[in-house]
Design a protein around this motif. Structure first.
Motif, PDB file in Angstrom:
ATOM      1  N   ARG A  64       7.958 -16.290   8.321  1.00 55.48           N
ATOM      2  CA  ARG A  64       6.580 -16.038   7.871  1.00 55.48           C
ATOM      3  C   ARG A  64       5.606 -17.059   8.460  1.00 55.48           C
ATOM      4  O   ARG A  64       4.446 -16.783   8.654  1.00 55.48           O
ATOM      5  CB  ARG A  64       6.512 -16.087   6.329  1.00 55.48           C
ATOM      6  CG  ARG A  64       7.200 -14.930   5.676  1.00 55.48           C
ATOM      7  CD  ARG A  64       6.417 -13.619   5.915  1.00 55.48           C
ATOM      8  NE  ARG A  64       7.224 -12.431   5.626  1.00 55.48           N
ATOM      9  CZ  ARG A  64       7.931 -11.757   6.523  1.00 55.48           C
ATOM     10  NH1 ARG A  64       7.956 -12.138   7.786  1.00 55.48           N
ATOM     11  NH2 ARG A  64       8.622 -10.689   6.179  1.00 55.48           N
ATOM     12  N   SER A  65       6.104 -18.302   8.716  1.00 59.73           N
ATOM     13  CA  SER A  65       5.233 -19.360   9.246  1.00 59.73           C
ATOM     14  C   SER A  65       5.905 -19.993  10.452  1.00 59.73           C
ATOM     15  O   SER A  65       7.103 -20.279  10.426  1.00 59.73           O
ATOM     16  CB  SER A  65       4.986 -20.438   8.186  1.00 59.73           C
ATOM     17  OG  SER A  65       4.401 -19.870   7.040  1.00 59.73           O
ATOM     18  N   ARG A  83       3.907 -12.072  16.312  1.00 57.42           N
ATOM     19  CA  ARG A  83       3.108 -11.053  15.612  1.00 57.42           C
ATOM     20  C   ARG A  83       3.977  -9.827  15.296  1.00 57.42           C
ATOM     21  O   ARG A  83       3.983  -9.322  14.175  1.00 57.42           O
ATOM     22  CB  ARG A  83       1.924 -10.672  16.496  1.00 57.42           C
ATOM     23  CG  ARG A  83       1.236  -9.410  16.133  1.00 57.42           C
ATOM     24  CD  ARG A  83       0.137  -9.639  15.150  1.00 57.42           C
ATOM     25  NE  ARG A  83      -0.508  -8.378  14.809  1.00 57.42           N
ATOM     26  CZ  ARG A  83      -1.275  -8.207  13.776  1.00 57.42           C
ATOM     27  NH1 ARG A  83      -1.489  -9.201  12.953  1.00 57.42           N
ATOM     28  NH2 ARG A  83      -1.828  -7.050  13.529  1.00 57.42           N
ATOM     29  N   GLY A  86       6.354 -10.125  12.415  1.00 53.95           N
ATOM     30  CA  GLY A  86       5.813 -10.237  11.054  1.00 53.95           C
ATOM     31  C   GLY A  86       5.405 -11.637  10.654  1.00 53.95           C
ATOM     32  O   GLY A  86       5.154 -11.903   9.464  1.00 53.95           O
ATOM     33  N   GLU A  88       3.108 -14.540   9.748  1.00 50.40           N
ATOM     34  CA  GLU A  88       1.767 -14.438   9.144  1.00 50.40           C
ATOM     35  C   GLU A  88       0.846 -15.587   9.548  1.00 50.40           C
ATOM     36  O   GLU A  88      -0.368 -15.421   9.593  1.00 50.40           O
ATOM     37  CB  GLU A  88       1.908 -14.407   7.614  1.00 50.40           C
ATOM     38  CG  GLU A  88       2.561 -13.117   7.138  1.00 50.40           C
ATOM     39  CD  GLU A  88       3.050 -13.185   5.708  1.00 50.40           C
ATOM     40  OE1 GLU A  88       2.857 -14.237   5.042  1.00 50.40           O
ATOM     41  OE2 GLU A  88       3.657 -12.193   5.255  1.00 50.40           O
ATOM     42  N   HIS A  89       1.420 -16.759   9.791  1.00 50.86           N
ATOM     43  CA  HIS A  89       0.594 -17.956  10.025  1.00 50.86           C
ATOM     44  C   HIS A  89       1.252 -18.809  11.107  1.00 50.86           C
ATOM     45  O   HIS A  89       2.453 -19.078  11.037  1.00 50.86           O
ATOM     46  CB  HIS A  89       0.483 -18.764   8.723  1.00 50.86           C
ATOM     47  CG  HIS A  89      -0.353 -20.011   8.833  1.00 50.86           C
ATOM     48  ND1 HIS A  89      -0.160 -21.098   8.007  1.00 50.86           N
ATOM     49  CD2 HIS A  89      -1.375 -20.360   9.663  1.00 50.86           C
ATOM     50  CE1 HIS A  89      -1.033 -22.048   8.308  1.00 50.86           C
ATOM     51  NE2 HIS A  89      -1.783 -21.626   9.313  1.00 50.86           N
ATOM     52  N   MET A 122      -2.867 -12.858  13.570  1.00 54.17           N
ATOM     53  CA  MET A 122      -2.173 -13.725  12.602  1.00 54.17           C
ATOM     54  C   MET A 122      -3.140 -14.820  12.150  1.00 54.17           C
ATOM     55  O   MET A 122      -4.104 -15.157  12.847  1.00 54.17           O
ATOM     56  CB  MET A 122      -0.952 -14.389  13.252  1.00 54.17           C
ATOM     57  CG  MET A 122       0.137 -13.405  13.659  1.00 54.17           C
ATOM     58  SD  MET A 122       1.563 -14.216  14.420  1.00 54.17           S
ATOM     59  CE  MET A 122       0.940 -14.651  16.034  1.00 54.17           C
ATOM     60  N   GLN A 180      -6.099 -22.386   6.950  1.00 51.62           N
ATOM     61  CA  GLN A 180      -6.070 -21.290   7.924  1.00 51.62           C
ATOM     62  C   GLN A 180      -7.467 -21.099   8.517  1.00 51.62           C
ATOM     63  O   GLN A 180      -8.479 -21.265   7.836  1.00 51.62           O
ATOM     64  CB  GLN A 180      -5.573 -20.020   7.247  1.00 51.62           C
ATOM     65  CG  GLN A 180      -4.141 -20.205   6.728  1.00 51.62           C
ATOM     66  CD  GLN A 180      -3.508 -18.945   6.173  1.00 51.62           C
ATOM     67  OE1 GLN A 180      -4.148 -17.912   6.077  1.00 51.62           O
ATOM     68  NE2 GLN A 180      -2.234 -19.050   5.819  1.00 51.62           N
TER      69      GLN A 180
END
Ligand SMILES: NC(=O)c1ccc[n+]([C@@H]2O[C@H](COP(=O)([O-])OP(=O)(O)OC[C@H]3O[C@@H](n4cnc5c(N)ncnc54)[C@H](OP(=O)(O)O)[C@@H]3O)[C@@H](O)[C@H]2O)c1
Length: 277
Positions: A64-65, A83, A86, A88-89, A122, A180
């Motif tokens: 996720r990160s 991307r 999946g 996210e950051h 993202m 972010q």
């Protein structure tokens, strides 16, 4: 799941330690050689080479990160794969030269990576550190062998940063809200010259370390042999040949984000003295 690239490096190893200490699991570290990685038990080692995208795409499963060093491979493919997987950051390590020396080739490349990430869809956090304290390791062989250390621009003070401070900022950005879409210029707490860096290493070793200032031309000849002409010019410009107020500025970003003052060069020298013995 957090995936750390450059996980065996100056920033990445410190970052994995901090993430583990704050309970931010599960953690995965990317390396080209798991046998040499020696990660903490709780960190899953994944083998991959960013220069060869297919080799490391499996490492993205469930991530996720992502903590990403720029320019280790085809960044457009790396960011695209993140991307698609999946992620996210992404917390990206770029360079302060994007701001201070945008005309130089490496800075232009870093800016292009920043833009790829910003346009990726993202969430992103961009870290732009100044020169690292760990660059002093280029003197380690000479110091170990008792050969004089050389450097040009010996009395130009730059706000050199301890890589662990970059790791601390990255840890906060990866685990706490509010970072972010932000770009952070990161420096150490004070200017330190090459001469002072060698003195700090000598103090940590408890012995004299001979030091010689050389001209830009002499330094260029030696560096171009290793890095090539263009890279040697860029390094010499940003370490003394073409400094500007933006590069010389001491910033409080590390303390504002982490709540702890940035570590001085002498602390890095003390922590790493054995690497010069
Ligand atoms: N030095 C400076 O003054 C300065 C200033 C601004 C920005 N930066 C940026 O900071 C980054 C360097 O950070 P650092 O000092 O923490 O790193 P480092 O100590 O130089 O270590 C490099 C790391 O990258 C990994 N790596 C190298 N090539 C790779 C590849 N093809 N595929 C996968 N991993 C690879 C290595 O892992 P394995 O060997 O285990 O695979 C290692 O963990 C660079 O992006 C640089 O542009 C540096």
């Amino acid at each position: 799941m957090i995936l750390v690239t450059g996980a065996t490096g100056n920033i990445g190893r410190a970052l994995l330690g901090e993430l583990q200490a704050c309970g931010a699991g599960p953690l995965r570290g990317l390396t080209r050689d798991a046998a040499r990685a020696a990660f903490p038990d709780t960190v899953e080692a994944v083998v991959g080479d960013l220069a060869n995208p297919e080799s490391w795409v499996p490492a993205l499963e469930g991530v996720r990160s992502l903590f990403l060093l720029s320019r280790l491979g085809p960044d457009a493919d790396i960011i695209g794969a993140a991307r698609s997987a999946g992620v996210e950051h992404v917390v990206l390590v770029s360079s302060i030269t994007v701001r201070t020396h945008p005309h130089l080739g490496p800075a232009d490349e870093n800016l292009a990576v920043e833009r790829l990430l910003q346009d990726s869809g993202m969430a992103w956090t961009i870290l732009r550190p100044t020169q690292f304290a760990s660059n002093a390791l280029m003197w380690a062989a000479s110091i170990r062998d008792g050969v004089p250390v050389w450097a040009p621009y010996a009395d130009t003070g730059l706000p050199t940063i301890h890589p662990a401070d970059i790791a601390s900022v990255a840890r906060v950005a990866l685990t706490e809200p509010g970072h972010q879409g932000r770009t952070y210029a990161l420096t150490g707490p004070e200017p330190v010259t090459a001469r002072q860096q060698v003195e700090a290493v000598a103090a940590a070793l408890g012995r004299e370390v001979p030091f010689t200032e050389i001209s830009r031309g002499e330094a260029h000849a030696r560096m171009a042999e290793v890095f090539g002409v263009e890279a040697a010019d860029a390094v010499l410009d940003v370490t003394g040949g073409d400094v500007n107020d933006e590069l010389l500025a001491v910033r409080d970003t590390v303390e504002r984000i982490t709540g702890c003052p940035a570590r001085p060069f002498r602390q890095w020298a003390e922590e790493n003295a054995d690497r010069f013995r």
